[in-house]
Design an enzyme around this catalytic site. Structure first.
Site, PDB file in Angstrom:
ATOM      1  N   LYS A  99      19.813 -41.925   7.399  1.00 48.65           N
ATOM      2  CA  LYS A  99      20.383 -43.023   6.612  1.00 48.65           C
ATOM      3  C   LYS A  99      21.885 -43.121   6.825  1.00 48.65           C
ATOM      4  O   LYS A  99      22.429 -44.206   7.077  1.00 48.65           O
ATOM      5  CB  LYS A  99      20.088 -42.830   5.128  1.00 48.65           C
ATOM      6  CG  LYS A  99      20.527 -44.004   4.263  1.00 48.65           C
ATOM      7  CD  LYS A  99      20.811 -43.617   2.841  1.00 48.65           C
ATOM      8  CE  LYS A  99      22.220 -43.084   2.699  1.00 48.65           C
ATOM      9  NZ  LYS A  99      22.622 -42.846   1.303  1.00 48.65           N
ATOM     10  N   ASP A 117      17.724 -46.469   1.956  1.00 45.18           N
ATOM     11  CA  ASP A 117      17.990 -45.552   0.850  1.00 45.18           C
ATOM     12  C   ASP A 117      16.910 -45.763  -0.206  1.00 45.18           C
ATOM     13  O   ASP A 117      15.921 -46.458   0.031  1.00 45.18           O
ATOM     14  CB  ASP A 117      19.402 -45.761   0.289  1.00 45.18           C
ATOM     15  CG  ASP A 117      19.531 -47.053  -0.516  1.00 45.18           C
ATOM     16  OD1 ASP A 117      18.626 -47.912  -0.443  1.00 45.18           O
ATOM     17  OD2 ASP A 117      20.543 -47.199  -1.225  1.00 45.18           O
TER      18      ASP A 117
END
Length: 201
Positions: A99, A117
């Site tokens: 991420k 996320d």
């Protein structure tokens, strides 16, 4: 980006710090942090205790301090103090998962990247864009739905919408601009309306 930064090093640090923290909390800490540690060399040379003191108000500050020091040392030793621009190199850095790497790729280097996320993952499922729960699988599903130039901006919009409207505990379906496109929200609103009618009768 909600995380305030002036260069690649600052965005890397801020994104590492943002794990299990709000961007607002990180933004309160980073101005003082970057005065103390303006670059990778300064951060690598700092003691873990000094780094901890600078980020003590943030969650997991001890773990993050160790990761930041190791990450800075890697930047100095392996990349001449510069933040690398490939997924493979970024994910080798301490404290950097997929991420965080995609945040940097999408916002700094202009490379197509889906940022998954918790907000993006939740909204992708609620909107029926994926049935997956693993971030990498969600990332692949969104990549298949969208042309690469839209990957970063679309996932960032999901993240912001998840923070501001479609919250985990109490989604604000009544003021959601996506309600007519959202199978989950439409079902919940219909059920709530039916419940109100039953109580009123």
């Amino acid at each position: 980006m909600p995380l305030r930064h002036r260069n690649a090093f600052q965005l890397l640090v801020a994104t590492i710090l943002s794990a299990q923290c709000t961007d607002a909390a990180v933004n309160r800490v980073t101005p003082g942090f970057f005065r103390l540690f303006p670059d990778a060399c300064g951060l690598a040379a700092a003691s873990t205790g000094a780094i901890e003191s600078a980020i003590r108000t943030l969650g997991l500050y001890r773990v993050k301090a160790r990761s930041l020091k190791r990450c800075a040392a890697q930047l100095v030793e392996e990349f001449g103090g510069r933040v690398p621009s490939t997924l493979e190199d970024l994910t080798r850095l301490a404290g950097v998962g997929r991420k965080t790497a995609n945040v940097l790729l999408g916002h700094l280097f202009g490379a197509p990247a889906v940022i998954v996320d918790t907000h993006c993952a939740r909204l992708a499922r609620r909107l029926g864009l994926t049935r997956e729960h693993e971030p990498r699988k969600i990332e692949r599903d969104l990549e298949e739905l969208l042309p690469p130039p839209l990957w970063t901006s679309f996932s960032q919009r999901l993240i912001l919408h998840g923070r501001q409207v479609c919250r985990a505990r109490k989604p604000a379906c009544g003021r959601c601009v996506l309600l007519r496109l959202c199978p989950t929200g439409a079902r919940e609103v219909t059920a709530a309306e039916a419940d109100r009618r039953r109580r009123g009768s």
